[in-house]
Write an enzyme that holds these catalytic residues in place. Structure first.
Site, short mmCIF file in Angstrom:
data_model
loop_
_atom_site.label_atom_id
_atom_site.label_comp_id
_atom_site.label_asym_id
_atom_site.label_seq_id
_atom_site.Cartn_x
_atom_site.Cartn_y
_atom_site.Cartn_z
N ARG A 106 -6.12 9.65 -8.46
CA ARG A 106 -4.90 10.32 -8.00
C ARG A 106 -3.69 9.43 -8.24
O ARG A 106 -3.83 8.24 -8.53
CB ARG A 106 -4.99 10.57 -6.48
CG ARG A 106 -6.15 11.35 -6.04
CD ARG A 106 -6.11 11.60 -4.54
NE ARG A 106 -6.78 10.58 -3.76
CZ ARG A 106 -6.27 10.00 -2.69
NH1 ARG A 106 -5.05 10.32 -2.29
NH2 ARG A 106 -6.94 9.10 -2.01
N ASP A 161 -16.01 1.52 -3.53
CA ASP A 161 -15.27 1.40 -2.27
C ASP A 161 -14.96 -0.09 -2.08
O ASP A 161 -15.86 -0.88 -1.80
CB ASP A 161 -16.10 1.94 -1.10
CG ASP A 161 -15.38 1.73 0.24
OD1 ASP A 161 -14.28 1.15 0.24
OD2 ASP A 161 -15.95 2.15 1.27
N SER A 200 4.18 -3.70 -4.23
CA SER A 200 5.10 -2.78 -3.55
C SER A 200 6.42 -3.48 -3.23
O SER A 200 6.43 -4.69 -2.98
CB SER A 200 4.47 -2.30 -2.25
OG SER A 200 5.42 -1.63 -1.46
N TYR A 203 0.19 -4.36 5.28
CA TYR A 203 0.38 -3.92 3.89
C TYR A 203 1.33 -4.87 3.15
O TYR A 203 1.05 -5.31 2.03
CB TYR A 203 0.93 -2.49 3.93
CG TYR A 203 1.16 -1.82 2.61
CD1 TYR A 203 0.10 -1.26 1.89
CD2 TYR A 203 2.45 -1.69 2.08
CE1 TYR A 203 0.33 -0.61 0.68
CE2 TYR A 203 2.68 -1.03 0.90
CZ TYR A 203 1.62 -0.49 0.19
OH TYR A 203 1.84 0.16 -1.00
N ALA A 251 2.11 -7.96 3.84
CA ALA A 251 1.51 -9.29 3.67
C ALA A 251 0.48 -9.27 2.54
O ALA A 251 0.43 -10.20 1.72
CB ALA A 251 0.85 -9.74 4.97
N ALA A 252 -0.32 -8.22 2.47
CA ALA A 252 -1.33 -8.13 1.40
C ALA A 252 -0.65 -8.05 0.03
O ALA A 252 -1.05 -8.73 -0.91
CB ALA A 252 -2.21 -6.90 1.63
N ILE A 285 7.21 6.36 -4.55
CA ILE A 285 6.72 7.18 -5.66
C ILE A 285 6.06 8.42 -5.05
O ILE A 285 5.37 8.32 -4.01
CB ILE A 285 5.70 6.39 -6.52
CG1 ILE A 285 6.26 5.02 -6.97
CG2 ILE A 285 5.24 7.22 -7.72
CD1 ILE A 285 7.50 5.04 -7.84
P1 NAP Z 1 -2.86 7.40 -3.56
O1 NAP Z 1 -2.28 8.58 -4.24
O2 NAP Z 1 -3.06 7.44 -2.08
O3 NAP Z 1 -4.23 7.02 -4.28
C1 NAP Z 1 -4.96 5.92 -3.83
C2 NAP Z 1 -6.08 5.60 -4.79
O4 NAP Z 1 -6.80 4.48 -4.26
C3 NAP Z 1 -7.07 6.74 -4.92
O5 NAP Z 1 -7.54 6.79 -6.23
C4 NAP Z 1 -8.18 6.34 -3.96
O6 NAP Z 1 -9.45 6.85 -4.34
C5 NAP Z 1 -8.18 4.83 -4.11
N1 NAP Z 1 -8.75 4.19 -2.93
C6 NAP Z 1 -8.45 4.42 -1.63
N2 NAP Z 1 -9.23 3.68 -0.82
C7 NAP Z 1 -10.04 2.96 -1.63
C8 NAP Z 1 -11.09 2.03 -1.40
N3 NAP Z 1 -11.48 1.69 -0.16
N4 NAP Z 1 -11.73 1.51 -2.47
C9 NAP Z 1 -11.37 1.85 -3.73
N5 NAP Z 1 -10.41 2.74 -4.01
C10 NAP Z 1 -9.74 3.28 -2.97
O7 NAP Z 1 -1.96 6.09 -3.81
P2 NAP Z 1 -0.74 5.80 -4.80
O8 NAP Z 1 0.50 6.15 -4.10
O9 NAP Z 1 -1.03 6.31 -6.17
O10 NAP Z 1 -0.80 4.21 -4.80
C11 NAP Z 1 -1.39 3.45 -5.84
C12 NAP Z 1 -0.99 2.00 -5.65
O11 NAP Z 1 0.43 1.90 -5.67
C13 NAP Z 1 -1.44 1.40 -4.32
O12 NAP Z 1 -1.81 0.06 -4.51
C14 NAP Z 1 -0.20 1.48 -3.47
O13 NAP Z 1 -0.19 0.51 -2.46
C15 NAP Z 1 0.87 1.22 -4.52
N6 NAP Z 1 2.19 1.71 -4.15
C16 NAP Z 1 2.42 3.04 -3.96
C17 NAP Z 1 3.70 3.46 -3.62
C18 NAP Z 1 4.06 4.90 -3.43
O14 NAP Z 1 5.21 5.17 -3.03
N7 NAP Z 1 3.18 5.84 -3.67
C19 NAP Z 1 4.71 2.52 -3.47
C20 NAP Z 1 4.44 1.17 -3.66
C21 NAP Z 1 3.17 0.79 -4.00
P3 NAP Z 1 -10.00 8.28 -3.76
O15 NAP Z 1 -9.21 9.35 -4.43
O16 NAP Z 1 -11.42 8.27 -4.15
O17 NAP Z 1 -9.77 8.23 -2.28
#
Ligand code: NAP
Length: 236
Positions: free
Chosen positions: A11, A52, A131, A144, A146-147, A177
């Site tokens: 996703r 996972d 992020s 989040y 800190a990580a 995003i």
């Molecule tokens: P998302 O739409 O919530 O998708 C999260 C993805 O991570 C999914 O593919 C999910 O798999 C996988 N995931 C969740 N828990 C997991 C686990 N325990 N082990 C392995 N995979 C796992 O997130 P996103 O917004 O695209 O974010 C992607 C990255 O960008 C993340 O690192 C997030 O912190 C970073 N980010 C996002 C934003 C934003 O605004 N969206 C901003 C800054 C940074 P499943 O589908 O199988 O659950």
């Protein structure tokens, strides 16, 4: 054909990156936490693998599956990430540790695994998705932030360790995003957030994927140890 591994490819940002790299001719391995996610990836032409990152057993099984494929991974995108928001006074230890496992420890675990392949190939790209909150902090997201800041420091240190081996390590730090992650922002007023963004909107996963594709390319060969911000001007 180069092989790329993208975590959290089902996703949002990870899916966009996986599809971009596939269209550019990479063999793409993508991870999902469920069998439905693995099937979705397969339908998209991505080799799906269950993972996972919060489970030592799952990580071990996942790596066995990768080894069975006898691939040499030259691009790793540490994208999978989760949030467990709470103010520090109410945050449980599990809320802290889950975030560290999925968002920070995973970058160490997978980078170490693929580096061995990249050293043999004498070429590699690792991209960590961090992020804006690593730079500016966020109320309710101490775990989040800190990580993600930890991943950024890891990026710089590892870039120094392997630069001489033609392996580049960079972070992409997105702002807001439009993905499931930002849609689950309970009680957050999106209109108020958008007022803080000079470009006046959330970013699209595709916009992040273009940047990731560039960092994977030959043209990006002199960029390493960098935190590249993509946030519509939210943080500058
Ligand atoms: P998302 O739409 O919530 O998708 C999260 C993805 O991570 C999914 O593919 C999910 O798999 C996988 N995931 C969740 N828990 C997991 C686990 N325990 N082990 C392995 N995979 C796992 O997130 P996103 O917004 O695209 O974010 C992607 C990255 O960008 C993340 O690192 C997030 O912190 C970073 N980010 C996002 C934003 C934003 O605004 N969206 C901003 C800054 C940074 P499943 O589908 O199988 O659950």
């Amino acid at each position: 054909m180069k092989t790329a591994l993208i975590t959290g490819a089902t996703r949002g940002i990870g899916n966009a990156i996986a599809l971009h790299l596939k269209n550019e001719g990479f063999r793409v391995l993508g991870t999902a936490t469920s069998s439905a996610g693995v099937s979705k990836l397969e339908e998209e032409g991505i080799e799906g693998l269950a993972l996972d990152l919060n489970s030592a057993e799952s990580k071990e099984k996942f790596w066995e599956q990768v080894e069975k494929k006898e691939v040499q991974i030259s691009v790793l995108v540490n994208n999978a990430g989760i949030t467990r928001d709470n103010i520090v006074l109410r945050m449980s230890e599990d809320e802290w540790l889950d975030i560290m496992n999925v968002n920070l420890n995973s970058a160490f675990y997978l980078s170490k695994k693929v580096l061995k392949m990249m050293l043999k190939l004498k070429w590699g790209r690792i991209i960590n998705i961090t992020s804006t909150s690593a730079s500016i902090g966020n109320k309710g997201q101490s775990n989040y932030s800190a990580a993600k800041a930890g991943v950024e420091a890891f990026t710089k240190s590892l870039a120094r360790e392997v630069g001489s081996r033609n392996i580049t390590i960079n972070s992409i730090a997105p702002g807001f995003i439009d993905t499931d992650m930002t849609q689950q922002n309970d009680g957050v007023n999106t209109d108020e957030l958008i007022k803080e963004i000079p470009l006046g909107r959330f970013g699209k996963p595709d916009e992040v994927a273009h940047l990731a594709s560039f960092l994977c390319s030959e043209e990006a060969s002199y960029i390493t140890g960098q935190i590249i911000h993509i946030n519509g001007g939210l943080y500058m």
